[in-house]
Design an enzyme around this catalytic site. Structure first.
Site, PDB file in Angstrom:
ATOM      1  N   ASP A  29      41.007  49.304   4.923  1.00  0.00           N
ATOM      2  CA  ASP A  29      41.808  48.081   4.996  1.00  0.00           C
ATOM      3  C   ASP A  29      42.765  48.036   3.803  1.00  0.00           C
ATOM      4  O   ASP A  29      42.395  48.354   2.670  1.00  0.00           O
ATOM      5  CB  ASP A  29      40.882  46.856   4.996  1.00  0.00           C
ATOM      6  CG  ASP A  29      41.593  45.592   5.421  1.00  0.00           C
ATOM      7  OD1 ASP A  29      41.264  45.072   6.507  1.00  0.00           O
ATOM      8  OD2 ASP A  29      42.470  45.116   4.667  1.00  0.00           O
ATOM      9  N   ASN A  86      37.027  39.602  14.208  1.00  0.00           N
ATOM     10  CA  ASN A  86      37.693  38.311  14.299  1.00  0.00           C
ATOM     11  C   ASN A  86      38.364  38.227  15.661  1.00  0.00           C
ATOM     12  O   ASN A  86      39.138  39.108  16.038  1.00  0.00           O
ATOM     13  CB  ASN A  86      38.717  38.164  13.168  1.00  0.00           C
ATOM     14  CG  ASN A  86      38.053  38.073  11.811  1.00  0.00           C
ATOM     15  OD1 ASN A  86      36.970  37.497  11.671  1.00  0.00           O
ATOM     16  ND2 ASN A  86      38.675  38.654  10.797  1.00  0.00           N
ATOM     17  N   VAL A  95      45.870  40.812  13.396  1.00  0.00           N
ATOM     18  CA  VAL A  95      46.422  41.975  14.097  1.00  0.00           C
ATOM     19  C   VAL A  95      45.775  41.998  15.482  1.00  0.00           C
ATOM     20  O   VAL A  95      44.540  42.090  15.598  1.00  0.00           O
ATOM     21  CB  VAL A  95      46.139  43.293  13.338  1.00  0.00           C
ATOM     22  CG1 VAL A  95      46.692  44.477  14.115  1.00  0.00           C
ATOM     23  CG2 VAL A  95      46.753  43.254  11.938  1.00  0.00           C
ATOM     24  N   HIS A  99      39.702  45.359  16.396  1.00  0.00           N
ATOM     25  CA  HIS A  99      39.226  46.166  15.274  1.00  0.00           C
ATOM     26  C   HIS A  99      37.940  45.577  14.738  1.00  0.00           C
ATOM     27  O   HIS A  99      37.759  44.357  14.723  1.00  0.00           O
ATOM     28  CB  HIS A  99      40.275  46.268  14.158  1.00  0.00           C
ATOM     29  CG  HIS A  99      40.845  44.955  13.745  1.00  0.00           C
ATOM     30  ND1 HIS A  99      41.827  44.313  14.473  1.00  0.00           N
ATOM     31  CD2 HIS A  99      40.576  44.150  12.704  1.00  0.00           C
ATOM     32  CE1 HIS A  99      42.135  43.178  13.882  1.00  0.00           C
ATOM     33  NE2 HIS A  99      41.362  43.042  12.804  1.00  0.00           N
TER      34      HIS A  99
HETATM   35  P1  DGP Z   1      42.141  40.611  11.032  1.00  0.00           P
HETATM   36  O1  DGP Z   1      42.532  39.499  10.090  1.00  0.00           O
HETATM   37  O2  DGP Z   1      40.674  40.554  11.463  1.00  0.00           O
HETATM   38  O3  DGP Z   1      43.092  40.713  12.204  1.00  0.00           O
HETATM   39  O4  DGP Z   1      42.243  41.935  10.186  1.00  0.00           O
HETATM   40  C1  DGP Z   1      43.417  42.656  10.033  1.00  0.00           C
HETATM   41  C2  DGP Z   1      43.244  43.510   8.844  1.00  0.00           C
HETATM   42  O5  DGP Z   1      44.235  44.517   8.862  1.00  0.00           O
HETATM   43  C3  DGP Z   1      43.399  42.784   7.507  1.00  0.00           C
HETATM   44  O6  DGP Z   1      42.141  42.765   6.823  1.00  0.00           O
HETATM   45  C4  DGP Z   1      44.422  43.598   6.726  1.00  0.00           C
HETATM   46  C5  DGP Z   1      44.555  44.859   7.549  1.00  0.00           C
HETATM   47  N1  DGP Z   1      45.898  45.399   7.576  1.00  0.00           N
HETATM   48  C6  DGP Z   1      47.043  44.719   7.894  1.00  0.00           C
HETATM   49  N2  DGP Z   1      48.098  45.547   7.831  1.00  0.00           N
HETATM   50  C7  DGP Z   1      47.607  46.758   7.474  1.00  0.00           C
HETATM   51  C8  DGP Z   1      48.226  48.041   7.249  1.00  0.00           C
HETATM   52  O7  DGP Z   1      49.441  48.229   7.380  1.00  0.00           O
HETATM   53  N3  DGP Z   1      47.400  49.054   6.870  1.00  0.00           N
HETATM   54  C9  DGP Z   1      46.044  48.890   6.725  1.00  0.00           C
HETATM   55  N4  DGP Z   1      45.326  49.956   6.337  1.00  0.00           N
HETATM   56  N5  DGP Z   1      45.433  47.703   6.947  1.00  0.00           N
HETATM   57  C10 DGP Z   1      46.217  46.656   7.312  1.00  0.00           C
END
Ligand code: DGP
Length: 113
Positions: A29, A86, A95, A99
């Site tokens: 993350d 989530n 997103v 996931h």
């Molecule tokens: P959620 O809030 O459950 O939809 O989690 C989305 C997660 O995705 C959040 O913890 C941050 C992560 N995230 C967002 N953009 C990126 C990215 O560009 N790269 C990575 N590795 N993680 C990301």
């Protein structure tokens, strides 16, 4: 339009990938909430669990099995870890490509708040 996570899966956006198989890609993350914080993402761009159907039963199981494998590889299987999906904006989903968060390496309180 492909989701952000599809672009990571296709390597159009870089990420620190720690595990992948036929079903999923798992990467760190970008905003870690614990020493180990990995996202397990199915290659299929399913929105979330609410949007899954019976045809996704194996995929959902594969996400869970991959999360357990990530936890073993990251060294948190023995100390314990948390899996979080989530589901929807009100639950913190930002997103919209399903996931599973794998969180570990520190004490985790319950309830999460
Ligand atoms: P959620 O809030 O459950 O939809 O989690 C989305 C997660 O995705 C959040 O913890 C941050 C992560 N995230 C967002 N953009 C990126 C990215 O560009 N790269 C990575 N590795 N993680 C990301």
């Amino acid at each position: 339009m492909p989701t952000l996570f599809e672009k990571i899966i296709s390597r159009d956006i870089p990420a620190d990938i720690v595990y992948e198989d036929e079903w999923v890609v798992a990467f760190r993350d970008i905003n870690p909430q614990a020493p180990v914080h990995v996202l397990v993402v199915p290659r299929k761009p399913l929105v979330n669990v609410a949007e899954a159907g019976p045809e996704d039963a194996e995929l959902l199981g594969r996400v869970m099995l991959a999360a357990a494998e990530v936890a073993r590889r990251e060294g948190v299987a023995a100390s314990g870890y948390r899996l979080v999906l989530n589901n929807g904006e009100g639950a913190g989903q930002s997103v919209f490509h399903l996931h599973c968060h794998v969180l570990g390496g520190r004490g985790l309180r319950w309830p999460p708040g």
